[in-house]
Design a protein around this motif. Sequence first.
Motif, mmCIF file in Angstrom:
data_model
loop_
_atom_site.group_PDB
_atom_site.id
_atom_site.type_symbol
_atom_site.label_atom_id
_atom_site.label_comp_id
_atom_site.label_asym_id
_atom_site.label_seq_id
_atom_site.Cartn_x
_atom_site.Cartn_y
_atom_site.Cartn_z
ATOM 1 N N LEU A 1 2.053 0.506 -11.523
ATOM 2 C CA LEU A 1 1.142 0.015 -10.489
ATOM 3 C C LEU A 1 0.672 -1.409 -10.750
ATOM 4 O O LEU A 1 0.239 -2.096 -9.818
ATOM 5 C CB LEU A 1 -0.074 0.939 -10.374
ATOM 6 C CG LEU A 1 0.172 2.309 -9.741
ATOM 7 C CD1 LEU A 1 -1.074 3.175 -9.864
ATOM 8 C CD2 LEU A 1 0.556 2.162 -8.280
ATOM 9 N N GLN A 15 0.203 3.770 -14.377
ATOM 10 C CA GLN A 15 -0.546 2.515 -14.466
ATOM 11 C C GLN A 15 0.364 1.338 -14.772
ATOM 12 O O GLN A 15 0.185 0.238 -14.232
ATOM 13 C CB GLN A 15 -1.630 2.632 -15.554
ATOM 14 C CG GLN A 15 -2.757 3.587 -15.214
ATOM 15 C CD GLN A 15 -3.500 3.167 -13.967
ATOM 16 O OE1 GLN A 15 -3.731 1.972 -13.728
ATOM 17 N NE2 GLN A 15 -3.888 4.141 -13.150
ATOM 18 N N LYS A 28 0.835 -1.209 0.000
ATOM 19 C CA LYS A 28 0.000 0.000 0.000
ATOM 20 C C LYS A 28 0.866 1.253 0.000
ATOM 21 O O LYS A 28 0.544 2.250 -0.664
ATOM 22 C CB LYS A 28 -0.920 -0.013 1.215
ATOM 23 C CG LYS A 28 -2.004 -1.082 1.164
ATOM 24 C CD LYS A 28 -2.878 -1.020 2.398
ATOM 25 C CE LYS A 28 -3.970 -2.089 2.340
ATOM 26 N NZ LYS A 28 -4.831 -2.068 3.556
ATOM 27 N N LEU A 55 -10.107 -7.163 -6.378
ATOM 28 C CA LEU A 55 -8.914 -6.478 -6.871
ATOM 29 C C LEU A 55 -8.406 -7.104 -8.168
ATOM 30 O O LEU A 55 -7.893 -6.398 -9.048
ATOM 31 C CB LEU A 55 -7.826 -6.515 -5.799
ATOM 32 C CG LEU A 55 -6.597 -5.632 -6.020
ATOM 33 C CD1 LEU A 55 -7.006 -4.168 -6.076
ATOM 34 C CD2 LEU A 55 -5.578 -5.838 -4.908
ATOM 35 N N GLU A 103 -9.965 -5.730 -11.240
ATOM 36 C CA GLU A 103 -9.528 -4.397 -11.637
ATOM 37 C C GLU A 103 -8.265 -4.433 -12.493
ATOM 38 O O GLU A 103 -7.909 -3.422 -13.101
ATOM 39 C CB GLU A 103 -9.261 -3.548 -10.390
ATOM 40 C CG GLU A 103 -10.488 -3.327 -9.516
ATOM 41 C CD GLU A 103 -10.151 -2.523 -8.266
ATOM 42 O OE1 GLU A 103 -8.980 -2.098 -8.154
ATOM 43 O OE2 GLU A 103 -11.045 -2.323 -7.425
ATOM 44 N N VAL A 104 -7.588 -5.566 -12.526
ATOM 45 C CA VAL A 104 -6.334 -5.679 -13.276
ATOM 46 C C VAL A 104 -6.636 -6.020 -14.723
ATOM 47 O O VAL A 104 -7.281 -7.040 -15.019
ATOM 48 C CB VAL A 104 -5.418 -6.756 -12.657
ATOM 49 C CG1 VAL A 104 -4.146 -6.912 -13.475
ATOM 50 C CG2 VAL A 104 -5.084 -6.399 -11.217
ATOM 51 N N GLN A 110 -0.517 -7.697 -4.714
ATOM 52 C CA GLN A 110 -1.553 -7.528 -3.696
ATOM 53 C C GLN A 110 -2.601 -8.630 -3.787
ATOM 54 O O GLN A 110 -3.088 -9.127 -2.760
ATOM 55 C CB GLN A 110 -2.219 -6.160 -3.841
ATOM 56 C CG GLN A 110 -1.475 -5.022 -3.180
ATOM 57 C CD GLN A 110 -2.253 -3.733 -3.226
ATOM 58 O OE1 GLN A 110 -2.714 -3.318 -4.295
ATOM 59 N NE2 GLN A 110 -2.415 -3.080 -2.085
ATOM 60 N N LYS A 135 2.141 1.866 -3.477
ATOM 61 C CA LYS A 135 1.106 2.431 -4.339
ATOM 62 C C LYS A 135 0.929 3.924 -4.103
ATOM 63 O O LYS A 135 0.812 4.714 -5.047
ATOM 64 C CB LYS A 135 -0.220 1.699 -4.099
ATOM 65 C CG LYS A 135 -0.470 0.537 -5.021
ATOM 66 C CD LYS A 135 -1.894 0.059 -4.915
ATOM 67 C CE LYS A 135 -2.214 -0.912 -6.034
ATOM 68 N NZ LYS A 135 -3.630 -1.359 -5.992
ATOM 69 N N THR A 182 -0.204 -4.302 -7.930
ATOM 70 C CA THR A 182 -1.565 -4.811 -7.750
ATOM 71 C C THR A 182 -1.614 -6.327 -7.872
ATOM 72 O O THR A 182 -2.322 -7.003 -7.114
ATOM 73 C CB THR A 182 -2.500 -4.166 -8.784
ATOM 74 O OG1 THR A 182 -2.391 -2.741 -8.710
ATOM 75 C CG2 THR A 182 -3.946 -4.567 -8.526
#
Length: 646
Positions: free
Chosen positions: A215, A212, A194, A238, A241-242, A222, A197, A219
């Motif tokens: 990140l 992006q 976190k 999550l 979202e990838v 994560q 990020k 991610t």
Amino acid sequence: MSTSVGSLASLLKQTDIEDHSEVLQAAESTLKQFKGDLEAQHVKAIALLKLDRYGDAVKAIEAGGAKLKDRARLDYAYALYKDGKPAQAAEIAREGGERGFEHVEAQASYRTEEFKRAAELYQRLASQLEDDVEADLRVNSGAVDAQLEWSGQGELVQKKKPERADLEAFETAYNAACGCIARGELGQGEVLLKRAKDLCNALEDLSDEDKQAELMPITVQQVYVLARLGRQEEADGLAKEVDATRIPDASTRHIAQVNGVAASASDSNPFLAQRIVSKDLDTLKPDYPFQFQRAVLNRNRYATDLQSLKFGGTADSTKAVLSKHPSPNTDTFCNGMSVVNAAAHAQSQTGKEAIKLILPVLEKRPTDVGLVLTIVQLYVLSGNAGSAIKLLEGFLRRLEQSAKEAELEVRYSPGLVGTMASLYHTQGRRNHEQRELAKAASHWKRRTKERPAGVLQLLRAAGSALLDSPAPEHQELATSIFTELHSLNPSDSIATAGLIASSPASAPSDLTSTLTPIDRLISTIDAPSLESAGLAQPPTTPGVTRKRPAEDSNQKPRKAKKIRPSRIPKDYDPAKTPDPERWLPLRDRSTYRPKGKKGKARANLLSQGAAPAGESEGSRPGTPGGEVVKGKPQQGGGKKKGKGKR
């Protein structure tokens, strides 16, 4: 032509061109007239590197011959590294000896998974640190430390906890998070991810597209951490979202897709999951995954095959892989394949049914470490720890009787010794546990060089366990263990405390000053509250702890329970003392007196020292039996009985 090659080269050097493609055109135009111009060839190779055309740069340098290779050795090594040929790059850079060559060799060694060599190079570079490369060195060193943890060489990592400087950039924070995750510190890893990020989002010199791209790997990591922590819904949300298609790195893109399937909260179609997971990893080059990642991805592929009920094919393919590796061994990949092979033979069965199906396989591969540990785990899960201990004892005994050094290393490997000691500990067999740890510690004490990973942790556990042993040889071994551990790392508080505990008379007096004072250790303990809470008793059921409350002098005595009238006999008199033998049968009471001749005779027989019934008074003597004579039956001596009533 009057113009010389040197003048053309100098003219090319004097040109003020900022576009690398124009520099490339100028160099190529010069080479059309003078093919052997070494300066133009070198300029062309550098221009190709600036344009990220690494394959073309390698071809251009190789086409220039030995002279160009010798002149552009650093450029050639870097081009090979970026073109996906790190082994050749490391070999060329190793001959350079300068700082730039060490940088390239360290990066190439990292890519070839020679993490120990990469760590040594970065430590050497850090000793000659320059301000403009401090950040890059910190990032690269953190990545190497994380890979050492993942590859099982965590004892080589000098910095276990992230420093303040590691939390100032998202790259270093991400590497520190990966190191924590590799050590199993998932909670700390989640916090650092976190942080990475937030630092990346706060950068102003990066465009949204670049942010992006940076990140995406964070991610993906994560998602893995949340799934490992059991927070399946968060991991699934999550993962959705990838957008894996936007990840430029091929291996990271594939890992993101696999993690998305694994983190799915709903039961996905196993055949669709198999299609996503079963990808040829060789097609990911040059961005191929590391070996530990390949092992996990291969196990995932076999897992989807088992979910698709492909038991026979999985068993045959894993058997073919295992046949190429000698047994026994402690290689993680081989033992993982053994577990998959056992699962294929079990055919989705668990418990005792799975053991019945896997035991015949053990007869064919009696030295397979992964297979033995799988059966041991099944025995433990089915509540049969005795069979697990017997099986592992026999396996270790066979390895111990071998004269091969490789099999002895497997016998005393930290994982197997720890499993055996843990089984003894769960059964309360403390002496067996201490003997097992003592044998392993004695073996590795004789081997001071080329110890595998985990030996120091094994020695520490053995020394702690042997402190409680009354045997003098165990006490001497514990002292020797903690002396070695303290000499290797004087700041290790456990080694210092063990050295003081094992040899209080001979230990240096200044060692106690390095330990935490007792007053500080017990400063947060409330002794009166612990005393009033009572003494803990062994739990009757797993996870339930009972406590016997402490006696309170001020507590009022409890009132006696009132007996219900329906439970009181009719002739009950509270003034009389009840008969203490009222719970015994009538004939067993001391007041019982039998009636009649038969009763008295039976009582005499049951009493100690009584005369036999035939010799007692008033009894009739028994009739003596006749002599038994063996002979042939007489012929026609008697009448036959009729068929009438009997």
